[in-house]
Motif scaffolding. Structure first.
Motif, mmCIF file in Angstrom:
data_model
loop_
_atom_site.group_PDB
_atom_site.id
_atom_site.type_symbol
_atom_site.label_atom_id
_atom_site.label_comp_id
_atom_site.label_asym_id
_atom_site.label_seq_id
_atom_site.Cartn_x
_atom_site.Cartn_y
_atom_site.Cartn_z
ATOM 1 N N HIS A 37 4.584 2.594 -6.029
ATOM 2 C CA HIS A 37 4.738 3.934 -6.634
ATOM 3 C C HIS A 37 6.187 3.959 -7.274
ATOM 4 C CE1 HIS A 37 1.434 6.337 -4.850
ATOM 5 N NE2 HIS A 37 1.043 5.155 -4.991
ATOM 6 N N ALA A 38 6.543 3.525 -8.626
ATOM 7 C CA ALA A 38 7.758 3.771 -9.130
ATOM 8 C C ALA A 38 8.506 4.988 -8.971
ATOM 9 C CB ALA A 38 7.854 3.274 -10.685
ATOM 10 N N GLU A 39 7.778 6.086 -8.977
ATOM 11 C CA GLU A 39 8.341 7.475 -8.821
ATOM 12 C C GLU A 39 8.906 7.595 -7.502
ATOM 13 O OE1 GLU A 39 4.909 6.971 -9.518
ATOM 14 O OE2 GLU A 39 5.180 6.962 -11.638
ATOM 15 N N PHE A 40 8.223 7.156 -6.447
ATOM 16 C CA PHE A 40 9.027 7.160 -5.120
ATOM 17 C C PHE A 40 10.144 6.231 -5.113
ATOM 18 C CE2 PHE A 40 9.562 5.881 -0.873
ATOM 19 C CZ PHE A 40 9.540 7.007 -0.257
ATOM 20 N N VAL A 41 10.219 5.169 -5.599
ATOM 21 C CA VAL A 41 11.355 4.392 -5.866
ATOM 22 C C VAL A 41 12.566 5.076 -6.170
ATOM 23 C CG1 VAL A 41 12.427 2.111 -6.585
ATOM 24 C CG2 VAL A 41 10.093 2.378 -5.615
ATOM 25 N N ASP A 42 12.238 5.548 -7.575
ATOM 26 C CA ASP A 42 13.337 6.565 -8.136
ATOM 27 C C ASP A 42 13.819 7.682 -7.389
ATOM 28 O OD1 ASP A 42 12.784 5.013 -10.381
ATOM 29 O OD2 ASP A 42 11.510 6.388 -11.242
ATOM 30 N N ILE A 70 14.032 -1.437 -0.106
ATOM 31 C CA ILE A 70 13.849 -2.823 -0.093
ATOM 32 C C ILE A 70 12.668 -3.328 -0.776
ATOM 33 C CG2 ILE A 70 13.721 -4.794 1.667
ATOM 34 C CD1 ILE A 70 15.346 -2.503 3.812
ATOM 35 N N GLY A 71 12.954 -3.537 -2.131
ATOM 36 C CA GLY A 71 11.856 -4.148 -2.961
ATOM 37 C C GLY A 71 12.474 -3.801 -4.492
ATOM 38 N N PRO A 72 11.356 -3.801 -5.137
ATOM 39 C CA PRO A 72 11.897 -3.762 -6.741
ATOM 40 C C PRO A 72 12.167 -2.394 -7.318
ATOM 41 C CG PRO A 72 9.459 -4.041 -6.671
ATOM 42 C CD PRO A 72 10.020 -4.253 -5.192
ATOM 43 N N SER A 73 12.864 -2.260 -8.164
ATOM 44 C CA SER A 73 13.367 -0.983 -8.871
ATOM 45 C C SER A 73 12.217 -0.389 -9.467
ATOM 46 C CB SER A 73 14.500 -1.260 -9.655
ATOM 47 O OG SER A 73 13.931 -1.772 -10.841
ATOM 48 N N GLY A 74 12.213 1.016 -9.714
ATOM 49 C CA GLY A 74 11.298 1.862 -10.352
ATOM 50 C C GLY A 74 11.122 1.073 -11.697
ATOM 51 N N GLY A 126 0.822 -1.285 0.017
ATOM 52 C CA GLY A 126 -0.210 0.076 -0.094
ATOM 53 C C GLY A 126 0.810 1.192 -0.089
ATOM 54 N N PHE A 127 0.208 2.363 0.367
ATOM 55 C CA PHE A 127 0.850 3.707 0.239
ATOM 56 C C PHE A 127 1.711 3.749 -0.923
ATOM 57 C CE2 PHE A 127 0.061 3.138 4.873
ATOM 58 C CZ PHE A 127 -0.949 4.223 4.814
ATOM 59 N N VAL A 128 3.153 3.858 -0.723
ATOM 60 C CA VAL A 128 4.111 4.173 -1.945
ATOM 61 C C VAL A 128 4.785 2.937 -2.382
ATOM 62 C CG1 VAL A 128 4.556 6.628 -1.242
ATOM 63 C CG2 VAL A 128 6.141 4.583 -0.178
ATOM 64 N N ALA A 129 4.282 1.777 -2.053
ATOM 65 C CA ALA A 129 5.032 0.379 -1.970
ATOM 66 C C ALA A 129 4.889 0.239 -3.620
ATOM 67 C CB ALA A 129 4.457 -0.732 -1.392
#
Length: 148
Positions: A105-110, A120-124, A100-103
């Motif tokens: 959201h590729a933009e947040f990961v970037d 800790i998770g997949p790349s954007g 949920g939340f930003v989990a």
């Protein structure tokens, strides 16, 4: 790719945050490490179990904020600028978004990558490729995975 980090900020709440806290404790016991958990929280959760159990805490403020662009109310867990400030205040070198939340959201990961913070998770890029049903199906077919 391996990354070394010591301070894991948790961008989630409740059961999700507790699962991360417990996992880090188990990891520390098994590996002899000293990873620190940092719970980001909103004011209604100030006394919640995940806040009390984390090694450190950083407040995100009120449970909802007004989006200045749309005028609508939204969660501070979705406000990238607020999260970035909290991660800086926490001196986090890693982030666990849970679900949920930003989990997703590729933009947040970037943004985390740009800040030098390990997510800790997949790349954007992986999120973008697998987040779209058609492209993920094509990717599976390219890999020889049977699809419906």
């Amino acid at each position: 790719m391996q990354h070394e980090f010591q301070r894991v900020a948790i961008i989630n709440r409740g059961e999700a945050a507790m699962r991360c806290i417990h996992a880090v404790r188990e990891f520390n016991q098994e590996q002899g490490t000293a990873l620190r958990t940092i719970a980001l929280f909103t004011e209604p959760d100030r006394n919640a179990l995940f806040v009390r159990e984390a090694d450190e805490v950083v407040s995100l403020g009120l449970a909802s904020i007004n989006d200045q662009t749309t005028g609508q109310s939204r969660s501070p867990y979705l406000d990238y600028d607020r999260l970035q400030a909290a991660l800086s205040a926490a001196r986090a070198d890693a982030v666990w978004p849970g679900w949920g939340f930003v989990a997703e959201h590729a933009e947040f990961v970037d943004r985390c990558a740009d800040l030098g913070i390990v997510l800790i998770g997949p790349s954007g890029d992986v999120m973008r490729r697998l987040g779209d049903k058609i492209s993920s199906k094509l990717l599976a077919e390219e890999a020889g995975i049977p699809v419906a």
